[in-house]
Design a protein around this motif. Sequence first.
Motif, PDB file in Angstrom:
ATOM      1  N   ARG A 246       8.785   5.083   5.547  1.00  0.00           N
ATOM      2  CA  ARG A 246       8.560   6.492   5.206  1.00  0.00           C
ATOM      3  C   ARG A 246       9.248   6.813   3.879  1.00  0.00           C
ATOM      4  NH1 ARG A 246       7.937  10.897   8.691  1.00  0.00           N
ATOM      5  NH2 ARG A 246       7.923  12.864   7.571  1.00  0.00           N
ATOM      6  N   LEU A 247       8.477   7.315   2.910  1.00  0.00           N
ATOM      7  CA  LEU A 247       9.008   7.763   1.624  1.00  0.00           C
ATOM      8  C   LEU A 247       8.541   9.200   1.398  1.00  0.00           C
ATOM      9  CD1 LEU A 247       8.289   4.629  -0.639  1.00  0.00           C
ATOM     10  CD2 LEU A 247      10.442   5.245   0.472  1.00  0.00           C
ATOM     11  N   GLY A 248       9.286  10.159   1.908  1.00  0.00           N
ATOM     12  CA  GLY A 248       8.902  11.552   1.748  1.00  0.00           C
ATOM     13  C   GLY A 248       7.585  11.843   2.428  1.00  0.00           C
ATOM     14  N   ASP A 249       6.586  12.243   1.647  1.00  0.00           N
ATOM     15  CA  ASP A 249       5.272  12.572   2.205  1.00  0.00           C
ATOM     16  C   ASP A 249       4.307  11.390   2.101  1.00  0.00           C
ATOM     17  OD1 ASP A 249       4.871  12.510  -0.516  1.00  0.00           O
ATOM     18  OD2 ASP A 249       4.040  14.537  -0.666  1.00  0.00           O
ATOM     19  N   ARG A 250       4.867  10.180   1.873  1.00  0.00           N
ATOM     20  CA  ARG A 250       4.047   8.979   1.756  1.00  0.00           C
ATOM     21  C   ARG A 250       4.579   7.894   2.695  1.00  0.00           C
ATOM     22  NH1 ARG A 250       5.688   7.161  -3.657  1.00  0.00           N
ATOM     23  NH2 ARG A 250       7.607   8.175  -2.924  1.00  0.00           N
ATOM     24  N   ILE A 251       3.747   6.900   2.917  1.00  0.00           N
ATOM     25  CA  ILE A 251       4.181   5.702   3.630  1.00  0.00           C
ATOM     26  C   ILE A 251       3.935   4.506   2.717  1.00  0.00           C
ATOM     27  CG2 ILE A 251       3.733   4.153   5.574  1.00  0.00           C
ATOM     28  CD1 ILE A 251       3.013   6.590   7.232  1.00  0.00           C
TER      29      ILE A 251
ATOM     30  N   LEU B 226       0.861  -1.183   0.000  1.00  0.00           N
ATOM     31  CA  LEU B 226       0.000   0.000   0.000  1.00  0.00           C
ATOM     32  C   LEU B 226       0.896   1.232   0.000  1.00  0.00           C
ATOM     33  CD1 LEU B 226      -2.529  -0.969   2.830  1.00  0.00           C
ATOM     34  CD2 LEU B 226      -3.006  -0.963   0.372  1.00  0.00           C
ATOM     35  N   THR B 227       0.542   2.230  -0.776  1.00  0.00           N
ATOM     36  CA  THR B 227       1.229   3.518  -0.739  1.00  0.00           C
ATOM     37  C   THR B 227       0.204   4.563  -0.334  1.00  0.00           C
ATOM     38  OG1 THR B 227       2.702   2.793  -2.525  1.00  0.00           O
ATOM     39  CG2 THR B 227       2.642   5.153  -2.024  1.00  0.00           C
ATOM     40  N   ILE B 228       0.482   5.242   0.784  1.00  0.00           N
ATOM     41  CA  ILE B 228      -0.541   6.090   1.408  1.00  0.00           C
ATOM     42  C   ILE B 228       0.043   7.468   1.730  1.00  0.00           C
ATOM     43  CG2 ILE B 228      -2.391   6.017   3.124  1.00  0.00           C
ATOM     44  CD1 ILE B 228      -1.151   3.223   3.945  1.00  0.00           C
ATOM     45  N   PRO B 229      -0.643   8.541   1.364  1.00  0.00           N
ATOM     46  CA  PRO B 229      -0.161   9.871   1.757  1.00  0.00           C
ATOM     47  C   PRO B 229      -0.256  10.060   3.267  1.00  0.00           C
ATOM     48  CG  PRO B 229      -2.328  10.022   0.720  1.00  0.00           C
ATOM     49  CD  PRO B 229      -1.871   8.606   0.553  1.00  0.00           C
ATOM     50  N   ILE B 230       0.727  10.752   3.828  1.00  0.00           N
ATOM     51  CA  ILE B 230       0.736  11.016   5.272  1.00  0.00           C
ATOM     52  C   ILE B 230      -0.238  12.153   5.576  1.00  0.00           C
ATOM     53  CG2 ILE B 230       2.138  11.824   7.221  1.00  0.00           C
ATOM     54  CD1 ILE B 230       4.564  10.544   5.837  1.00  0.00           C
ATOM     55  N   GLN B 231      -1.066  11.959   6.592  1.00  0.00           N
ATOM     56  CA  GLN B 231      -1.977  13.041   6.985  1.00  0.00           C
ATOM     57  C   GLN B 231      -1.536  13.703   8.293  1.00  0.00           C
ATOM     58  OE1 GLN B 231      -5.948  11.505   7.527  1.00  0.00           O
ATOM     59  NE2 GLN B 231      -5.455  10.390   9.422  1.00  0.00           N
TER      60      GLN B 231
ATOM     61  N   PHE C  66       0.519   2.636  13.754  1.00  0.00           N
ATOM     62  CA  PHE C  66       0.523   4.076  13.471  1.00  0.00           C
ATOM     63  C   PHE C  66      -0.894   4.519  13.069  1.00  0.00           C
ATOM     64  CE2 PHE C  66       4.789   2.481  12.550  1.00  0.00           C
ATOM     65  CZ  PHE C  66       5.573   3.336  13.324  1.00  0.00           C
ATOM     66  N   PRO C  67      -1.840   4.436  14.010  1.00  0.00           N
ATOM     67  CA  PRO C  67      -3.258   4.611  13.670  1.00  0.00           C
ATOM     68  C   PRO C  67      -3.640   6.004  13.185  1.00  0.00           C
ATOM     69  CG  PRO C  67      -2.943   4.529  16.052  1.00  0.00           C
ATOM     70  CD  PRO C  67      -1.632   4.149  15.441  1.00  0.00           C
ATOM     71  N   HIS C  68      -2.826   7.020  13.490  1.00  0.00           N
ATOM     72  CA  HIS C  68      -3.209   8.387  13.127  1.00  0.00           C
ATOM     73  C   HIS C  68      -2.388   8.944  11.964  1.00  0.00           C
ATOM     74  CE1 HIS C  68      -5.384   8.145  16.868  1.00  0.00           C
ATOM     75  NE2 HIS C  68      -4.260   7.983  17.549  1.00  0.00           N
TER      76      HIS C  68
END
Length: 419
Positions: free
Chosen positions: A305-310, A279-284, A341-343
């Motif tokens: 962690r990949l920049g602004d994504r996970i 899964l590739t997910i933007p960090i909020q 990392f629920p949040h």
Amino acid sequence: MKVLILGSGVIGVTSAWYLAKSGHDVTVVDRQSSVANETSFANAGQISPGYSAPWAAPGIPVKAMKWLMQELAPLKISIKDLDTETLVWMTKMVANCNTKDYHINKARMMRVAEYSRNCLRELRKEINIEYNHRTQGTLQVFRTESQVKSSKKDIEVLKECGVEHKILTAEDCLGYEPALHHTIDKIVGGIHLPNDETGDCHMFVTELAKACEGLGVKFVMDTNIEKINKQGSEIVSVSTSKGELTADAYLMALGSYSTHMLANLNIRVPVYPIKGYSLTIPIQDYSAAPESTVMDETYKVAITRLGDRIRVGGTAEISSYNLALLEKRRKNIEFSIADLFPHATDLTKAEFWTGLRAMTPDGTPILGKTNIDNLFLNTGHGTLGWTMSLGSAKFVSDVINDKTPDIDDSGLSADRYAR
């Protein structure tokens, strides 16, 4: 010398880099429209020499049977996709699940992986290449005391191989990954490997391919490789959907698809496709996100962690070459990030992906010469293609150049399966 590389994933493109730098006229051919569009596209993002261990380990057959009974398990077997090739490969893997072979195989893998990490550092000094990389290490977290106890064997191998590491309590883990304070009650300890790195493999390969083109490397894309043609003791050409391609030397870097292509040349290598998901997910919420890579030992899931994504990667599915993207498989990797990392992210925005890892039964890649004079191999890296890519490519380039490699070559070629 003209060199033709079959495959434009991270293995093929890193090989092109070293071969072009050593003065060869290099061509890379691939069926995809751009580089790194298959297994290298959305892998877990780890460059983890310290985590380079074979899946074939003592106790794994028993664990595997238990995993098959669990809903959230690191291993799945598709019964409908079982065939003779699959069963033979599984038998060979089980044969490696003993203490002696585990230590031999892990030492071989770490030899290549440590060398590869050093090659990557040298590459960054040489060219400016951006790929969301970080150098903050890997944190392996344990949820149970039994996992802590079982890790002692791996720690002994780390010591034997001189790999820097630190054994941690649950509280110590917060020093490396502060966002775990939300879920610290789920963790009993961990191991930190400070020399591991992270990065976006697809981004890396795309940028390196541009640097390769600057050295004169030609990329022949949207081209199906149909047959490798042998005459006497040499390869004379490769038949493709766009005609015949010829060279003086040929390098096989087709990952899981190397096996059948080589079988047509009577070269038998036990490279099998192990399906993985990510899964590739933007960090909020950046304060709630991991800083580097967290390896959830219970579910064998890497959270990177990949920049602004996970990027969340995991699951080993034995299903031959079946590339169906199964929604039911995303539960395992979804659970791990949601639990630790629920949040950090909004999972409804996740991009779901699957790819085939080219796995050998002993975990070690297959590098170097074959019994055909001008055919060389760089395949079988399993889940560690990104980790071992630069070192494998430099090693194979030296072999093609008839130079003594920088690392011991024992046990790395296909010859180890002759017995």
